[in-house]
Design a protein around this motif. Sequence first.
Motif, PDB file in Angstrom:
ATOM      1  N   GLU A  11       0.388  28.195 -58.325  1.00 20.28           N
ATOM      2  CA  GLU A  11       1.236  28.556 -59.455  1.00 20.28           C
ATOM      3  C   GLU A  11       0.400  28.949 -60.670  1.00 20.28           C
ATOM      4  O   GLU A  11       0.825  29.754 -61.500  1.00 20.28           O
ATOM      5  N   LEU A  12      -0.816  28.396 -60.755  1.00 18.09           N
ATOM      6  CA  LEU A  12      -1.697  28.665 -61.884  1.00 18.09           C
ATOM      7  C   LEU A  12      -2.067  30.138 -61.972  1.00 18.09           C
ATOM      8  O   LEU A  12      -2.367  30.659 -63.049  1.00 18.09           O
ATOM      9  N   TYR A  13      -2.052  30.845 -60.831  1.00 18.45           N
ATOM     10  CA  TYR A  13      -2.495  32.234 -60.802  1.00 18.45           C
ATOM     11  C   TYR A  13      -1.364  33.241 -61.019  1.00 18.45           C
ATOM     12  O   TYR A  13      -1.611  34.442 -61.063  1.00 18.45           O
ATOM     13  N   LEU A  14      -0.142  32.760 -61.152  1.00 15.94           N
ATOM     14  CA  LEU A  14       0.987  33.679 -61.281  1.00 15.94           C
ATOM     15  C   LEU A  14       1.147  34.149 -62.723  1.00 15.94           C
ATOM     16  O   LEU A  14       1.041  33.356 -63.647  1.00 15.94           O
ATOM     17  N   PRO A  15       1.440  35.442 -62.932  1.00 15.96           N
ATOM     18  CA  PRO A  15       1.655  35.936 -64.300  1.00 15.96           C
ATOM     19  C   PRO A  15       3.005  35.462 -64.819  1.00 15.96           C
ATOM     20  O   PRO A  15       3.985  35.413 -64.075  1.00 15.96           O
ATOM     21  N   PRO A  16       3.084  35.108 -66.089  1.00 16.67           N
ATOM     22  CA  PRO A  16       4.358  34.629 -66.634  1.00 16.67           C
ATOM     23  C   PRO A  16       5.327  35.780 -66.876  1.00 16.67           C
ATOM     24  O   PRO A  16       4.921  36.897 -67.181  1.00 16.67           O
ATOM     25  N   ILE A  44       4.960  25.685 -48.354  1.00 16.92           N
ATOM     26  CA  ILE A  44       4.548  25.900 -49.744  1.00 16.92           C
ATOM     27  C   ILE A  44       5.065  27.253 -50.220  1.00 16.92           C
ATOM     28  O   ILE A  44       4.920  28.261 -49.527  1.00 16.92           O
ATOM     29  N   LEU A  45       5.653  27.284 -51.390  1.00 18.37           N
ATOM     30  CA  LEU A  45       6.160  28.525 -51.954  1.00 18.37           C
ATOM     31  C   LEU A  45       5.000  29.415 -52.397  1.00 18.37           C
ATOM     32  O   LEU A  45       4.156  28.996 -53.188  1.00 18.37           O
ATOM     33  N   ILE A  46       4.953  30.644 -51.874  1.00 17.61           N
ATOM     34  CA  ILE A  46       3.868  31.554 -52.253  1.00 17.61           C
ATOM     35  C   ILE A  46       4.395  32.852 -52.873  1.00 17.61           C
ATOM     36  O   ILE A  46       3.611  33.650 -53.372  1.00 17.61           O
ATOM     37  N   ASP A  47       5.702  33.054 -52.846  1.00 19.98           N
ATOM     38  CA  ASP A  47       6.295  34.192 -53.557  1.00 19.98           C
ATOM     39  C   ASP A  47       7.748  33.856 -53.875  1.00 19.98           C
ATOM     40  O   ASP A  47       8.502  33.439 -52.995  1.00 19.98           O
ATOM     41  N   GLY A  48       8.122  34.030 -55.145  1.00 16.31           N
ATOM     42  CA  GLY A  48       9.486  33.759 -55.568  1.00 16.31           C
ATOM     43  C   GLY A  48       9.619  32.558 -56.484  1.00 16.31           C
ATOM     44  O   GLY A  48      10.677  31.926 -56.539  1.00 16.31           O
ATOM     45  N   HIS A  49       8.563  32.243 -57.240  1.00 17.24           N
ATOM     46  CA  HIS A  49       8.587  31.060 -58.108  1.00 17.24           C
ATOM     47  C   HIS A  49       9.652  31.169 -59.203  1.00 17.24           C
ATOM     48  O   HIS A  49      10.337  30.177 -59.502  1.00 17.24           O
ATOM     49  N   ASN A  50       9.780  32.333 -59.813  1.00 23.27           N
ATOM     50  CA  ASN A  50      10.797  32.481 -60.854  1.00 23.27           C
ATOM     51  C   ASN A  50      12.201  32.402 -60.260  1.00 23.27           C
ATOM     52  O   ASN A  50      13.103  31.780 -60.838  1.00 23.27           O
ATOM     53  N   ARG A  51      12.401  33.016 -59.108  1.00 26.32           N
ATOM     54  CA  ARG A  51      13.700  32.929 -58.443  1.00 26.32           C
ATOM     55  C   ARG A  51      14.025  31.483 -58.079  1.00 26.32           C
ATOM     56  O   ARG A  51      15.167  31.034 -58.220  1.00 26.32           O
ATOM     57  N   LEU A  76      -4.068  32.944 -51.263  1.00 24.05           N
ATOM     58  CA  LEU A  76      -4.235  33.333 -52.657  1.00 24.05           C
ATOM     59  C   LEU A  76      -4.498  34.832 -52.782  1.00 24.05           C
ATOM     60  O   LEU A  76      -3.948  35.501 -53.669  1.00 24.05           O
ATOM     61  N   ASP A  77      -5.309  35.367 -51.890  1.00 26.10           N
ATOM     62  CA  ASP A  77      -5.604  36.791 -51.915  1.00 26.10           C
ATOM     63  C   ASP A  77      -4.326  37.601 -51.692  1.00 26.10           C
ATOM     64  O   ASP A  77      -4.080  38.601 -52.385  1.00 26.10           O
ATOM     65  N   TRP A  78      -3.487  37.162 -50.752  1.00 23.35           N
ATOM     66  CA  TRP A  78      -2.224  37.855 -50.491  1.00 23.35           C
ATOM     67  C   TRP A  78      -1.294  37.742 -51.694  1.00 23.35           C
ATOM     68  O   TRP A  78      -0.650  38.719 -52.089  1.00 23.35           O
ATOM     69  N   MET A  79      -1.217  36.559 -52.292  1.00 22.45           N
ATOM     70  CA  MET A  79      -0.340  36.348 -53.445  1.00 22.45           C
ATOM     71  C   MET A  79      -0.695  37.297 -54.584  1.00 22.45           C
ATOM     72  O   MET A  79       0.185  37.905 -55.208  1.00 22.45           O
ATOM     73  N   ILE A  80      -1.987  37.415 -54.852  1.00 21.56           N
ATOM     74  CA  ILE A  80      -2.426  38.246 -55.970  1.00 21.56           C
ATOM     75  C   ILE A  80      -2.183  39.718 -55.687  1.00 21.56           C
ATOM     76  O   ILE A  80      -1.682  40.460 -56.537  1.00 21.56           O
ATOM     77  N   GLU A  81      -2.518  40.162 -54.475  1.00 18.54           N
ATOM     78  CA  GLU A  81      -2.291  41.559 -54.126  1.00 18.54           C
ATOM     79  C   GLU A  81      -0.797  41.879 -54.195  1.00 18.54           C
ATOM     80  O   GLU A  81      -0.398  42.964 -54.631  1.00 18.54           O
ATOM     81  N   ASN A  82       0.030  40.935 -53.799  1.00 15.63           N
ATOM     82  CA  ASN A  82       1.476  41.100 -53.850  1.00 15.63           C
ATOM     83  C   ASN A  82       1.966  41.196 -55.293  1.00 15.63           C
ATOM     84  O   ASN A  82       2.822  42.019 -55.625  1.00 15.63           O
TER      85      ASN A  82
END
Length: 280
Positions: A11-16, A44-51, A76-82
Amino acid sequence: MQKIIIDEEFELYLPPLDSVTYGDLEQTMLTYGCRVPLTLWNGILIDGHNRYSIITKHGLPFETTSMEFESRDHVLDWMIENQVAQRNLTPLQLSFFRGVRYNTNKRIVTNKQGINQHNVVDAQNGHQPRNPSTAERLAQQYNVSRNTIRRDAQVADAIVAIGKDSPDTKRSILSGETKITRKQLKELAAGTEDDVTRIIEQIQDGTFEGGRRPSSTSVGSTADGGTSSAGMQPWEIEFGKMTDEFRNVLRTHAKTDDTASVRNALRSYITMLEDLYKQI
């Protein structure tokens, strides 16, 4: 409701999201529901934190999909590229994500002990092709220079260090609420934990001087009273570095009439100028 694991490091790497964008997303989901499944890795949630935050707030139904990865670094690499593909990012956010991907990919390669897809020996001719460096591969992908990628890694190191102590401060930096230059972040990356703590405290109490010139140790005057190059504005210094780098690439490839490389270098230079223009 299905149990979802929130990993604080991921979650630390996600843009607000800014408040307006988040509000629009919330209203859309209240009207139409959650139409995009949440993406999980081992629960573990890796996409859709705001949702997911909106789902839990209003008790909305949702669906999930799962993905498989070799390691946390691959996740983490996939999360960031996504994230980069989905968002309209600011120059600082893009710099941060490129730097995180560089550091993450370096760890992936190291953990594989040098055995990866780029090290396969060509069975037909018996030689091992040149293995592009991590910086080269990412530079090609993002159409920037290798040095830009390496400088991005320093920016990412500083922001991650800030985020570990104060996620709110990290979010304020990436959202643009707190103005801080790449030079300040690169200096912080080379500093100590005390330097990180001091920056966080200054940002929180409103005394931080964002966008300042280099510190007094690097700014001086000439004997005739003029200002030395060390006292230039940060954007002037950055422009000089980019131009010198472009000249070096031009000298190397112009001698061999490698037009394609010259065009690529010119496109990279233009991209960096556009990035710098947005920062000023």
